[in-house]
Design a protein around this motif. Structure first.
Motif, PDB file in Angstrom:
ATOM      1  N   PRO A 138       8.675   2.011   5.040  1.00 46.75           N
ATOM      2  CA  PRO A 138       8.719   3.274   5.015  1.00 46.75           C
ATOM      3  C   PRO A 138       8.988   3.868   3.608  1.00 46.75           C
ATOM      4  CG  PRO A 138      10.850   2.575   5.922  1.00 46.75           C
ATOM      5  CD  PRO A 138       9.785   1.502   5.793  1.00 46.75           C
ATOM      6  N   GLU A 139       9.310   2.915   2.463  1.00 46.39           N
ATOM      7  CA  GLU A 139       9.513   3.166   1.052  1.00 46.39           C
ATOM      8  C   GLU A 139       8.386   3.459   0.432  1.00 46.39           C
ATOM      9  OE1 GLU A 139      10.018   0.358   2.668  1.00 46.39           O
ATOM     10  OE2 GLU A 139       9.903  -1.407   1.095  1.00 46.39           O
ATOM     11  N   LEU A 140       7.205   2.914   0.978  1.00 43.73           N
ATOM     12  CA  LEU A 140       5.950   3.232   0.427  1.00 43.73           C
ATOM     13  C   LEU A 140       5.113   4.341   1.241  1.00 43.73           C
ATOM     14  CD1 LEU A 140       4.749  -0.360   0.444  1.00 43.73           C
ATOM     15  CD2 LEU A 140       5.813   0.946  -1.379  1.00 43.73           C
ATOM     16  N   LEU A 141       6.062   5.176   2.020  1.00 43.80           N
ATOM     17  CA  LEU A 141       5.092   6.566   2.623  1.00 43.80           C
ATOM     18  C   LEU A 141       5.754   7.670   1.571  1.00 43.80           C
ATOM     19  CD1 LEU A 141       5.976   5.526   6.168  1.00 43.80           C
ATOM     20  CD2 LEU A 141       3.726   5.373   4.863  1.00 43.80           C
ATOM     21  N   ALA A 142       4.879   8.449   1.207  1.00 46.74           N
ATOM     22  CA  ALA A 142       5.101   9.702   0.481  1.00 46.74           C
ATOM     23  C   ALA A 142       5.098  10.750   1.323  1.00 46.74           C
ATOM     24  CB  ALA A 142       4.048   9.665  -0.587  1.00 46.74           C
ATOM     25  N   ARG A 143       5.783  11.708   1.017  1.00 46.32           N
ATOM     26  CA  ARG A 143       5.806  13.024   1.774  1.00 46.32           C
ATOM     27  C   ARG A 143       4.804  14.029   1.058  1.00 46.32           C
ATOM     28  NH1 ARG A 143       9.208  12.141   5.709  1.00 46.32           N
ATOM     29  NH2 ARG A 143      11.203  11.073   5.387  1.00 46.32           N
ATOM     30  N   THR A 144       4.841  14.121  -0.115  1.00 43.50           N
ATOM     31  CA  THR A 144       3.907  14.779  -0.985  1.00 43.50           C
ATOM     32  C   THR A 144       2.978  14.085  -2.083  1.00 43.50           C
ATOM     33  OG1 THR A 144       5.653  15.000  -2.612  1.00 43.50           O
ATOM     34  CG2 THR A 144       5.708  16.587  -0.820  1.00 43.50           C
ATOM     35  N   PRO A 145       2.072  14.843  -2.602  1.00 39.79           N
ATOM     36  CA  PRO A 145       1.512  14.055  -3.783  1.00 39.79           C
ATOM     37  C   PRO A 145       2.304  13.693  -4.885  1.00 39.79           C
ATOM     38  CG  PRO A 145      -0.099  15.905  -2.700  1.00 39.79           C
ATOM     39  CD  PRO A 145       1.278  16.145  -2.207  1.00 39.79           C
ATOM     40  N   MET A 183       0.847  -1.089  -0.042  1.00 43.51           N
ATOM     41  CA  MET A 183       0.059   0.073   0.220  1.00 43.51           C
ATOM     42  C   MET A 183       0.892   1.220  -0.014  1.00 43.51           C
ATOM     43  SD  MET A 183      -3.298   1.110   2.605  1.00 43.51           S
ATOM     44  CE  MET A 183      -2.306   1.260   4.059  1.00 43.51           C
ATOM     45  N   VAL A 184       0.564   2.106  -0.866  1.00 45.35           N
ATOM     46  CA  VAL A 184       1.179   3.288  -1.096  1.00 45.35           C
ATOM     47  C   VAL A 184       0.598   4.600  -0.148  1.00 45.35           C
ATOM     48  CG1 VAL A 184       2.222   5.326  -2.411  1.00 45.35           C
ATOM     49  CG2 VAL A 184       2.417   3.026  -2.984  1.00 45.35           C
ATOM     50  N   SER A 185       0.940   5.506   0.661  1.00 48.14           N
ATOM     51  CA  SER A 185       0.141   6.113   1.352  1.00 48.14           C
ATOM     52  C   SER A 185       0.845   7.475   1.598  1.00 48.14           C
ATOM     53  CB  SER A 185      -0.159   5.438   2.798  1.00 48.14           C
ATOM     54  OG  SER A 185      -1.154   6.260   3.513  1.00 48.14           O
ATOM     55  N   LEU A 186       0.091   8.501   1.940  1.00 46.86           N
ATOM     56  CA  LEU A 186       0.586   9.731   2.166  1.00 46.86           C
ATOM     57  C   LEU A 186      -0.239  10.212   3.402  1.00 46.86           C
ATOM     58  CD1 LEU A 186       1.956  12.655   1.715  1.00 46.86           C
ATOM     59  CD2 LEU A 186       0.109  12.942   0.115  1.00 46.86           C
ATOM     60  N   ALA A 187       0.403  10.470   4.491  1.00 42.08           N
ATOM     61  CA  ALA A 187      -0.268  11.143   5.654  1.00 42.08           C
ATOM     62  C   ALA A 187      -0.591  12.500   5.420  1.00 42.08           C
ATOM     63  CB  ALA A 187       0.655  10.958   6.884  1.00 42.08           C
ATOM     64  N   ARG A 188      -1.992  12.951   5.980  1.00 45.20           N
ATOM     65  CA  ARG A 188      -2.061  14.296   6.023  1.00 45.20           C
ATOM     66  C   ARG A 188      -2.604  14.443   7.539  1.00 45.20           C
ATOM     67  NH1 ARG A 188      -1.677  16.729   1.109  1.00 45.20           N
ATOM     68  NH2 ARG A 188      -3.203  16.042  -0.339  1.00 45.20           N
ATOM     69  N   GLU A 189      -3.033  15.807   7.508  1.00 44.07           N
ATOM     70  CA  GLU A 189      -2.868  16.272   8.877  1.00 44.07           C
ATOM     71  C   GLU A 189      -4.022  15.801   9.944  1.00 44.07           C
ATOM     72  OE1 GLU A 189      -3.913  20.868  10.864  1.00 44.07           O
ATOM     73  OE2 GLU A 189      -2.857  20.704   8.929  1.00 44.07           O
ATOM     74  N   LYS A 190      -5.316  15.619   9.523  1.00 46.12           N
ATOM     75  CA  LYS A 190      -6.406  14.889  10.045  1.00 46.12           C
ATOM     76  C   LYS A 190      -6.053  13.459  10.578  1.00 46.12           C
ATOM     77  CE  LYS A 190      -9.645  18.448   9.056  1.00 46.12           C
ATOM     78  NZ  LYS A 190     -10.838  18.806   8.459  1.00 46.12           N
ATOM     79  N   MET A 191      -6.609  13.052  11.677  1.00 42.20           N
ATOM     80  CA  MET A 191      -6.554  11.626  12.137  1.00 42.20           C
ATOM     81  C   MET A 191      -6.912  10.745  11.022  1.00 42.20           C
ATOM     82  SD  MET A 191      -7.807   8.624  13.434  1.00 42.20           S
ATOM     83  CE  MET A 191      -9.820   9.212  13.543  1.00 42.20           C
ATOM     84  N   GLN A 192      -8.124  11.027  10.263  1.00 36.29           N
ATOM     85  CA  GLN A 192      -8.720  10.099   9.573  1.00 36.29           C
ATOM     86  C   GLN A 192      -7.891  10.063   8.243  1.00 36.29           C
ATOM     87  OE1 GLN A 192     -10.411  12.786  10.442  1.00 36.29           O
ATOM     88  NE2 GLN A 192     -11.362  13.759   8.630  1.00 36.29           N
ATOM     89  N   ALA A 193      -7.199  10.801   7.974  1.00 39.43           N
ATOM     90  CA  ALA A 193      -6.115  10.995   6.937  1.00 39.43           C
ATOM     91  C   ALA A 193      -4.714  10.347   7.208  1.00 39.43           C
ATOM     92  CB  ALA A 193      -6.016  12.169   6.428  1.00 39.43           C
ATOM     93  N   ARG A 194      -4.585   9.820   8.483  1.00 31.71           N
ATOM     94  CA  ARG A 194      -3.470   9.155   8.936  1.00 31.71           C
ATOM     95  C   ARG A 194      -3.269   7.852   8.806  1.00 31.71           C
ATOM     96  NH1 ARG A 194      -0.050  13.498   9.906  1.00 31.71           N
ATOM     97  NH2 ARG A 194       1.261  12.154  10.831  1.00 31.71           N
ATOM     98  N   VAL A 195      -4.416   7.145   9.108  1.00 24.73           N
ATOM     99  CA  VAL A 195      -4.405   5.891   9.357  1.00 24.73           C
ATOM    100  C   VAL A 195      -3.853   4.875   8.363  1.00 24.73           C
ATOM    101  CG1 VAL A 195      -5.777   3.833   9.868  1.00 24.73           C
ATOM    102  CG2 VAL A 195      -6.611   6.095  10.623  1.00 24.73           C
ATOM    103  N   GLY A 196      -3.987   5.201   7.176  1.00 20.54           N
ATOM    104  CA  GLY A 196      -3.234   4.170   5.938  1.00 20.54           C
ATOM    105  C   GLY A 196      -1.728   4.439   6.224  1.00 20.54           C
ATOM    106  N   ALA A 197      -1.116   5.681   6.271  1.00 22.31           N
ATOM    107  CA  ALA A 197       0.198   5.708   6.582  1.00 22.31           C
ATOM    108  C   ALA A 197       0.486   5.136   7.819  1.00 22.31           C
ATOM    109  CB  ALA A 197       0.654   7.291   6.474  1.00 22.31           C
TER     110      ALA A 197
END
Length: 179
Positions: free
Chosen positions: A119-126, A96-110
């Motif tokens: 960690p190689e599947l965690l993006a920092r930007t779109p 799974m490729v994921s990008l954590a955003r600010e809100k909790m519901q946008a961070r679960v996947g990351a």
């Protein structure tokens, strides 16, 4: 479709334009078929053939997991990240490729990907997200390497350690009882 926003869909369509052999499968949500048909129309407006967008019907859990194994990657959403579907995909062996955003519901996947140890599947930007996806879909060797690594992590990670989780919950309940 509540998890999908126009910016993310446009990013996915950019990935599909950049990699002509790639296809996108979306799980049909509670909204029914009609909104998914509009997504296919939007894909065409963005330069991607509607035939490359597949809408998958809900299935029983085992069939869903088996179907998931056919996918190269699971692309996490930004506004509301994956929760149980992300866990299902990881359990099925789909990175799974994921990008954590600010809100909790946008961070679960990351969070799932981080706890799992990929960690190689965690993006920092779109843009980073798109780059990670393209590297994987363009390299069979990368796909095999990620799947093999994921298989080992699913076996050894605390994320999928049900017996450990049950033991921790039981211990927590005993501690609460003692208070």
């Amino acid at each position: 479709l509540y998890k999908l926003d126009p910016d993310l869909f446009a990013l996915w369509m950019g990935i599909l334009r950049a990699e002509s052999t790639a296809e996108l499968a979306l799980l049909q949500g509670r909204e029914g078929v009609r909104p998914n048909l509009r997504l296919r129309e939007e894909a065409e407006r963005l330069g991607v053939s509607r035939s490359r967008i597949h809408i998958t019907a809900p299935q029983a859990k085992l069939a869903h997991l088996q179907r998931s194994r056919n996918f190269t990657l699971f692309l996490d959403c930004f506004k509301v990240a994956s929760h149980s579907t992300g866990v299902d995909s990881l359990w099925a062996g789909v990175p799974m490729v994921s990008l954590a955003r600010e809100k909790m519901q946008a961070r679960v996947g990351a969070g799932l990907v981080a706890v799992l140890g990929m960690p190689e599947l965690l993006a920092r930007t779109p843009e980073d997200y798109a780059a990670i996806v393209l590297v994987v879909v363009r390299s069979r060797a990368a796909q095999v390497r990620l799947r093999e690594r994921l298989a080992g992590l699913v076996e050894s990670s605390e994320l999928f350690n049900t017996a450990g989780w049950v033991s921790d919950v039981e211990r927590m309940h005993r501690m609460m009882w003692d208070v």
